[in-house]
Design a protein around this motif. Structure first.
Motif, mmCIF file in Angstrom:
data_model
loop_
_atom_site.group_PDB
_atom_site.id
_atom_site.type_symbol
_atom_site.label_atom_id
_atom_site.label_comp_id
_atom_site.label_asym_id
_atom_site.label_seq_id
_atom_site.Cartn_x
_atom_site.Cartn_y
_atom_site.Cartn_z
ATOM 1 N N TYR A 1 3.259 -3.321 -3.795
ATOM 2 C CA TYR A 1 3.946 -2.274 -3.032
ATOM 3 C C TYR A 1 4.559 -1.213 -3.946
ATOM 4 C CZ TYR A 1 3.632 -5.121 1.216
ATOM 5 O OH TYR A 1 3.179 -5.831 2.308
ATOM 6 N N MET A 2 4.883 -1.578 -5.172
ATOM 7 C CA MET A 2 5.495 -0.630 -6.093
ATOM 8 C C MET A 2 4.462 0.143 -6.915
ATOM 9 S SD MET A 2 8.924 -0.727 -5.896
ATOM 10 C CE MET A 2 8.479 -0.438 -4.189
ATOM 11 N N PHE A 3 3.348 -0.524 -7.245
ATOM 12 C CA PHE A 3 2.360 0.098 -8.125
ATOM 13 C C PHE A 3 1.296 0.890 -7.385
ATOM 14 C CE2 PHE A 3 -1.835 -0.597 -10.317
ATOM 15 C CZ PHE A 3 -1.662 0.399 -11.271
ATOM 16 N N VAL A 4 0.704 0.316 -6.357
ATOM 17 C CA VAL A 4 -0.413 0.979 -5.672
ATOM 18 C C VAL A 4 -0.019 2.334 -5.101
ATOM 19 C CG1 VAL A 4 -2.054 0.801 -3.766
ATOM 20 C CG2 VAL A 4 -1.641 -1.183 -5.242
ATOM 21 N N PRO A 5 1.135 2.478 -4.426
ATOM 22 C CA PRO A 5 1.511 3.809 -3.942
ATOM 23 C C PRO A 5 1.642 4.839 -5.063
ATOM 24 C CG PRO A 5 2.790 2.149 -2.806
ATOM 25 C CD PRO A 5 2.056 1.445 -3.908
ATOM 26 N N MET A 6 2.042 4.399 -6.255
ATOM 27 C CA MET A 6 2.152 5.339 -7.365
ATOM 28 C C MET A 6 0.794 5.917 -7.722
ATOM 29 S SD MET A 6 3.865 4.864 -11.144
ATOM 30 C CE MET A 6 4.961 3.616 -10.501
ATOM 31 N N MET A 7 -0.254 5.124 -7.580
ATOM 32 C CA MET A 7 -1.594 5.624 -7.833
ATOM 33 C C MET A 7 -1.934 6.754 -6.867
ATOM 34 S SD MET A 7 -3.511 1.936 -8.368
ATOM 35 C CE MET A 7 -5.095 2.653 -8.787
ATOM 36 N N PHE A 8 -1.533 6.604 -5.596
ATOM 37 C CA PHE A 8 -1.778 7.650 -4.603
ATOM 38 C C PHE A 8 -0.918 8.884 -4.883
ATOM 39 C CE2 PHE A 8 -3.688 4.114 -2.443
ATOM 40 C CZ PHE A 8 -4.670 4.679 -1.637
ATOM 41 N N VAL A 9 0.300 8.664 -5.354
ATOM 42 C CA VAL A 9 1.161 9.798 -5.721
ATOM 43 C C VAL A 9 0.494 10.615 -6.822
ATOM 44 C CG1 VAL A 9 3.354 10.441 -6.799
ATOM 45 C CG2 VAL A 9 3.327 8.714 -4.989
ATOM 46 N N PHE A 10 -0.023 9.937 -7.832
ATOM 47 C CA PHE A 10 -0.712 10.632 -8.924
ATOM 48 C C PHE A 10 -1.895 11.433 -8.406
ATOM 49 C CE2 PHE A 10 0.504 7.962 -12.916
ATOM 50 C CZ PHE A 10 1.829 8.270 -12.702
ATOM 51 N N GLU A 11 -2.682 10.808 -7.540
ATOM 52 C CA GLU A 11 -3.881 11.467 -7.020
ATOM 53 C C GLU A 11 -3.516 12.676 -6.161
ATOM 54 O OE1 GLU A 11 -7.234 10.677 -7.238
ATOM 55 O OE2 GLU A 11 -7.032 8.950 -8.575
ATOM 56 N N LYS A 12 -2.573 12.501 -5.257
ATOM 57 C CA LYS A 12 -2.269 13.559 -4.293
ATOM 58 C C LYS A 12 -1.476 14.709 -4.903
ATOM 59 C CE LYS A 12 -2.705 10.653 -0.210
ATOM 60 N NZ LYS A 12 -2.165 10.278 1.122
ATOM 61 N N LEU A 13 -0.788 14.438 -6.008
ATOM 62 C CA LEU A 13 -0.092 15.516 -6.707
ATOM 63 C C LEU A 13 -0.961 16.113 -7.813
ATOM 64 C CD1 LEU A 13 3.574 14.158 -7.023
ATOM 65 C CD2 LEU A 13 2.722 15.937 -5.484
#
Length: 357
Positions: free
Chosen positions: A160-172
């Protein structure tokens, strides 16, 4: 320690009263749920160009996600990245920086302080949390917020802490290339789970065998800078929290410039040390040779264990290594007869700090 101890599922349930082993078993599905939640998230605003630095603010089980991201994206991230485990941000963080505040509970005092510091500096801030004051502050300030399910120990919520960060990187637009490998990494974990799960006997269960090997020992866990170094630190922390036992971690080549000398006089301190080298087939030839030579330098009285991470890419190797360590640390707790979920010392510390003005 008899293998029968960790093969006895009834005894395991008696000790593991809150079901930490079930959370470990369900980690691949947690990653899938996290991906589904994060995929729906859209940032309120983008970045004004590439960030000059990416800073992940967090502690404990939340902070490790920052270390994971730094290792996975090391070859594609066009700026420096660091994990900030403190109340305040480094002086170089400013209006062109991306600050990701991670607190699974949402109430980690250091992360809340760093959030305020990032806001004062005008940084782009994204919060990942299950709620608490961090979510309240993000909503109040109109800051980007990724909400994840709560209700479990932070160290068990790495997905829950790591996977969303991957999406943050991609979407930003900060970094790409890792997200498309997530599905394959989860499949790898599901395959490994068949060997490591509680129902699998210790004779063919690498996680249980490691726990039996490390029972009664003080594990000194070594990796190299990047994937295996982060994995070594994770294992150390999981042994600390789950098994309530001392363990320490270091990385090569730095370890070869100081700590290696500790092995020379180790017997005078304790006969209970055990070395664990976590290696990667992609290690440079110099690192591979350092591991080989160092293993021979360690006195023969101390056991040396070798673990090679598996996977086709950095993400798969990292998650595979974390997953093995999570299983091992819970089995080690069972060997010691301690509840892997309880954290009495941490709870006492927080209670004492709460009394202060």
């Amino acid at each position: 320690m008899s293998a029968a101890v960790i093969d006895d599922l009834n005894r395991m349930r008696e000790i593991d009263k809150q079901g930490m082993i079930d959370l470990v078993v369900g980690f691949p599905e947690q990653c899938e749920r996290a991906a589904g939640l994060a995929e729906e998230w859209m940032p309120k605003s983008g970045l004004d160009g590439k960030p000059d630095v990416v800073v992940v603010c967090g502690l404990g089980g939340s902070a490790i996600a920052g270390d994971m991201a730094a290792a996975v994206y090391a070859d594609v991230l066009g700026c420096a990245m660091l994990t900030n485990r403190d109340y305040n941000l480094p002086a170089f963080v400013g209006s062109k920086s991306l600050v990701i505040c991670e607190s699974y509970s949402g109430n980690t005092e250091e992360t809340l302080s760093a959030y305020d510091d990032a806001r004062r500096r005008g940084s782009k801030v994204v919060c990942i949390t299950s709620g608490g004051k961090l979510a309240e502050n993000a909503r109040r300030d109109g800051v980007d917020l990724v909400l994840v399910p709560g209700g479990q120990p932070p160290r068990s919520a790495t997905g829950y802490m790591f996977v969303p960060m991957m999406f943050v990187f991609e979407k930003l637009g900060v970094a790409h290339s890792a997200l498309d490998k997530l599905s394959g990494a989860i499949d790898l974990l599901k395959h490994a789970r068949e060997e490591w799960r509680p129902e699998s006997g210790s004779s063919g269960n690498r996680a249980k065998q490691l726990a039996l090997d490390l029972f009664g020992k003080i594990p000194l866990i070594y990796g190299s800078v990047g994937i295996t170094g982060v994995t070594a630190f994770r294992w150390k922390c999981q042994i600390n929290e789950n098994a309530k036992a001392h363990s320490f971690a270091n990385v090569l080549p730095e370890f070869n410039h100081n700590e290696i000398m500790g092995w020379e006089g180790a017997a005078a301190q304790s006969g209970g040390f055990a070395a664990v080298f976590i290696r990667d087939a992609s290690d440079t030839s110099r690192i591979a040779e350092r591991i080989r030579i160092t293993s021979k330098i360690i006195p023969e009285d101390f056991p040396v264990h070798d673990v090679a991470v598996e996977g086709a890419n950095a993400l798969e190797k990292l998650l595979w290594g974390f997953y093995l360590g999570d299983f091992m640390s819970v089995y080690l707790a069972i060997c010691y007869g301690v509840n892997p979920t309880s954290i009495a010392a941490i709870d006492r510390l927080k209670a004492e700090l709460a009394k202060l003005p």
